[in-house]
Design a protein around this motif. Structure first.
Motif, PDB file in Angstrom:
ATOM      1  N   ALA A  23     -24.864  -8.397 -20.222  1.00 43.57           N
ATOM      2  CA  ALA A  23     -25.212  -7.355 -19.410  1.00 43.57           C
ATOM      3  C   ALA A  23     -26.077  -7.527 -18.437  1.00 43.57           C
ATOM      4  CB  ALA A  23     -25.850  -6.059 -20.216  1.00 43.57           C
ATOM      5  N   LEU A  24     -27.241  -8.282 -18.587  1.00 42.08           N
ATOM      6  CA  LEU A  24     -28.134  -8.515 -17.636  1.00 42.08           C
ATOM      7  C   LEU A  24     -27.824  -9.382 -16.640  1.00 42.08           C
ATOM      8  CD1 LEU A  24     -31.236  -8.852 -16.409  1.00 42.08           C
ATOM      9  CD2 LEU A  24     -31.725 -10.301 -18.153  1.00 42.08           C
ATOM     10  N   ALA A  25     -26.970 -10.414 -16.936  1.00 40.48           N
ATOM     11  CA  ALA A  25     -26.111 -11.533 -16.000  1.00 40.48           C
ATOM     12  C   ALA A  25     -25.423 -10.949 -15.090  1.00 40.48           C
ATOM     13  CB  ALA A  25     -25.636 -12.540 -16.826  1.00 40.48           C
ATOM     14  N   SER A  26     -24.562  -9.890 -15.495  1.00 41.71           N
ATOM     15  CA  SER A  26     -23.646  -9.312 -14.673  1.00 41.71           C
ATOM     16  C   SER A  26     -24.211  -8.223 -13.620  1.00 41.71           C
ATOM     17  CB  SER A  26     -22.363  -8.605 -15.667  1.00 41.71           C
ATOM     18  OG  SER A  26     -23.087  -7.436 -16.130  1.00 41.71           O
ATOM     19  N   TRP A  27     -25.320  -7.848 -14.306  1.00 43.33           N
ATOM     20  CA  TRP A  27     -26.049  -6.805 -13.407  1.00 43.33           C
ATOM     21  C   TRP A  27     -26.824  -7.687 -12.235  1.00 43.33           C
ATOM     22  CZ3 TRP A  27     -31.157  -5.879 -11.537  1.00 43.33           C
ATOM     23  CH2 TRP A  27     -31.457  -4.647 -11.001  1.00 43.33           C
ATOM     24  N   LEU A  28     -27.451  -8.945 -12.538  1.00 41.58           N
ATOM     25  CA  LEU A  28     -28.171  -9.561 -11.600  1.00 41.58           C
ATOM     26  C   LEU A  28     -26.997 -10.187 -10.398  1.00 41.58           C
ATOM     27  CD1 LEU A  28     -30.877 -11.535 -13.968  1.00 41.58           C
ATOM     28  CD2 LEU A  28     -31.398  -9.732 -12.089  1.00 41.58           C
ATOM     29  N   ASP A  29     -26.010 -10.565 -11.235  1.00 41.58           N
ATOM     30  CA  ASP A  29     -25.007 -11.090 -10.313  1.00 41.58           C
ATOM     31  C   ASP A  29     -24.562 -10.382  -9.221  1.00 41.58           C
ATOM     32  OD1 ASP A  29     -23.560 -13.469  -9.473  1.00 41.58           O
ATOM     33  OD2 ASP A  29     -21.871 -12.401 -10.001  1.00 41.58           O
ATOM     34  N   VAL A  30     -24.397  -8.938  -9.302  1.00 44.04           N
ATOM     35  CA  VAL A  30     -23.971  -7.833  -8.441  1.00 44.04           C
ATOM     36  C   VAL A  30     -25.397  -7.829  -7.305  1.00 44.04           C
ATOM     37  CG1 VAL A  30     -23.708  -5.692  -8.181  1.00 44.04           C
ATOM     38  CG2 VAL A  30     -22.035  -6.879  -9.842  1.00 44.04           C
ATOM     39  N   ARG A  31     -26.342  -7.580  -7.867  1.00 42.95           N
ATOM     40  CA  ARG A  31     -27.630  -7.161  -7.076  1.00 42.95           C
ATOM     41  C   ARG A  31     -27.778  -8.356  -6.333  1.00 42.95           C
ATOM     42  NH1 ARG A  31     -25.915  -3.110  -7.506  1.00 42.95           N
ATOM     43  NH2 ARG A  31     -26.622  -1.447  -8.985  1.00 42.95           N
ATOM     44  N   ALA A  32     -27.485  -9.629  -6.682  1.00 41.09           N
ATOM     45  CA  ALA A  32     -27.733 -10.810  -5.970  1.00 41.09           C
ATOM     46  C   ALA A  32     -27.092 -10.929  -4.775  1.00 41.09           C
ATOM     47  CB  ALA A  32     -27.864 -12.038  -6.776  1.00 41.09           C
ATOM     48  N   GLN A  33     -25.674  -9.966  -4.753  1.00 48.52           N
ATOM     49  CA  GLN A  33     -24.827 -10.177  -3.548  1.00 48.52           C
ATOM     50  C   GLN A  33     -24.870  -8.879  -2.648  1.00 48.52           C
ATOM     51  OE1 GLN A  33     -20.974 -11.675  -4.856  1.00 48.52           O
ATOM     52  NE2 GLN A  33     -21.560 -11.372  -6.684  1.00 48.52           N
ATOM     53  N   GLY A  34     -26.156  -8.203  -2.575  1.00 52.09           N
ATOM     54  CA  GLY A  34     -26.396  -7.351  -1.728  1.00 52.09           C
ATOM     55  C   GLY A  34     -26.138  -6.054  -1.832  1.00 52.09           C
ATOM     56  N   PRO A  35     -26.304  -4.989  -0.898  1.00 52.05           N
ATOM     57  CA  PRO A  35     -26.504  -3.674  -1.177  1.00 52.05           C
ATOM     58  C   PRO A  35     -25.096  -3.090  -1.341  1.00 52.05           C
ATOM     59  CG  PRO A  35     -27.302  -3.970   1.061  1.00 52.05           C
ATOM     60  CD  PRO A  35     -26.937  -5.282   0.293  1.00 52.05           C
ATOM     61  N   ARG A  36     -24.085  -3.828  -0.851  1.00 54.90           N
ATOM     62  CA  ARG A  36     -22.824  -3.235  -0.980  1.00 54.90           C
ATOM     63  C   ARG A  36     -22.014  -3.293  -2.334  1.00 54.90           C
ATOM     64  NH1 ARG A  36     -19.593  -5.968   2.101  1.00 54.90           N
ATOM     65  NH2 ARG A  36     -17.916  -4.822   2.078  1.00 54.90           N
ATOM     66  N   ALA A  37     -22.530  -4.390  -3.031  1.00 54.90           N
ATOM     67  CA  ALA A  37     -21.820  -4.888  -4.192  1.00 54.90           C
ATOM     68  C   ALA A  37     -22.204  -3.723  -5.255  1.00 54.90           C
ATOM     69  CB  ALA A  37     -22.549  -6.125  -4.781  1.00 54.90           C
TER      70      ALA A  37
END
Ligand code: GLU
Length: 304
Positions: A23-37
């Motif tokens: 859960a944490l990894a998928s969340w971080l991966d999205v947030r690491a891809q900028g505000p539109r993600a």
């Protein structure tokens, strides 16, 4: 299209320390891809027999306690069966799905006659008995015609996992014609996950390494259905004291979210499994924000 990631728990038990890592990894991966993600949560309750009442809601509460809040209303697979029906119909039209009348015993006997191994990761490699017709038997399942689909490009399928590196699998030989829908009604994980990921525009699948072996089957189904293939990243597993991976099947306990401090400590432990150091900040939200740049550096997400 904005980057989209998802966490897709099955409500067969509460989230434990291992599932929190995914859960944490998928969340971080999205947030690491900028505000539109966007980060989505999908409750995978297609396999209705194994799901426990109220467990989907409990999982969503566990996530919220850790400040892991989806950007859209969670999707429940049981509300999406019409989409799975349509996908199966498309495969049937293309001659890529066929009914199978074999029981487990029939499959075991056929494999024994062929002198072939019975199991791979607890699953039988289907010997293809019903490929050319049911011969009067009632249908018990729908299977994907792997061998037929792969006829144009036999051998190993290759892809790159963002953590595990180069991967390959010969699905026809190693897995065989896998089940798309079981006779008793439930949709198989492989079909549901492929249809859902495509409908939700998922660009990045980030999930536990125990699921890595399913990836080749899912890529084949995406190709058979004319759907795009997302990027894949499989996260390290958490092992229990006995050395086996933590799982709902061996009764892994829910992580503690009784207090905000306990929830933050659970996140910190999950972050450590991902190779991330301690984060500053007292709250879960602050800690999460602190790990985003570290995730980007480690896993090389494309910034938008
Ligand atoms: N529902 C699956 C599980 O909880 C995960 C599916 C996926 O992430 O592809 O094991």
């Amino acid at each position: 299209m904005p980057p989209v990631g998802r966490f897709a728990p099955s409500p067969t038990g509460p989230l434990h320390a291992g599932s929190l890592v995914a859960a944490l990894a998928s969340w971080l991966d999205v947030r690491a891809q900028g505000p539109r993600a966007r980060w989505l949560v999908r409750i995978e309750d297609a396999d209705t027999e194994r799901c426990l009442p109220g467990m989907g809601e409990r999982i969503l509460r566990q996530l919220a306690d850790c400040a892991l809040i989806p950007d859209e209303e969670p999707v429940w697979q049981t509300a999406r069966t019409a989409r799975y029906e349509a996908a199966l119909a498309r495969l049937r039209e293309r001659g890529l799905a066929y009914p199978c009348g074999c029981s487990r015993k029939d499959i075991d006997e056929a494999l024994a006659r062929l002198g072939r191994q019975h199991e791979r990761h607890g699953e039988r490699v289907y010997p293809g008995t019903c490929r050319d017709g049911l011969r009067g038997k009632p249908a018990r399942a729908w299977r994907f015609a792997t061998q037929k689909f792969e006829a144009a490009a036999p051998g190993e399928l290759h892809w790159t996992d963002r953590r595990l590196g180069a991967q390959g699998q010969d699905v026809a030989r190693e897995v065989g014609d896998f089940v798309l829908r079981r006779a008793d009604g439930p949709w198989a994980y492989q079909l549901a996950v492929v249809v859902d990921d495509a409908d939700q525009g998922v660009s990045d699948v980030v999930r536990g390494e125990d699921l890595a072996d399913n990836t080749a089957r899912q890529i084949l189904l995406q190709r058979a259905l004319g759907l795009p293939t997302p990027r894949y990243l499989h996260t390290p597993l958490v092992r229990g004291a006995d050395g086996h991976k933590l799982s709902k099947q061996n009764g892994a306990a829910a992580f503690d979210t009784a207090t905000p401090e306990a929830a933050r400590a659970a996140l910190e432990a999950a972050a450590r499994v991902l190779g991330l150091g301690p984060a500053a900040g007292a709250s879960c939200a602050e800690a999460l924000a602190g790990w985003v740049p570290a995730w980007r550096a480690l896993y090389n997400s494309r910034p938008q």
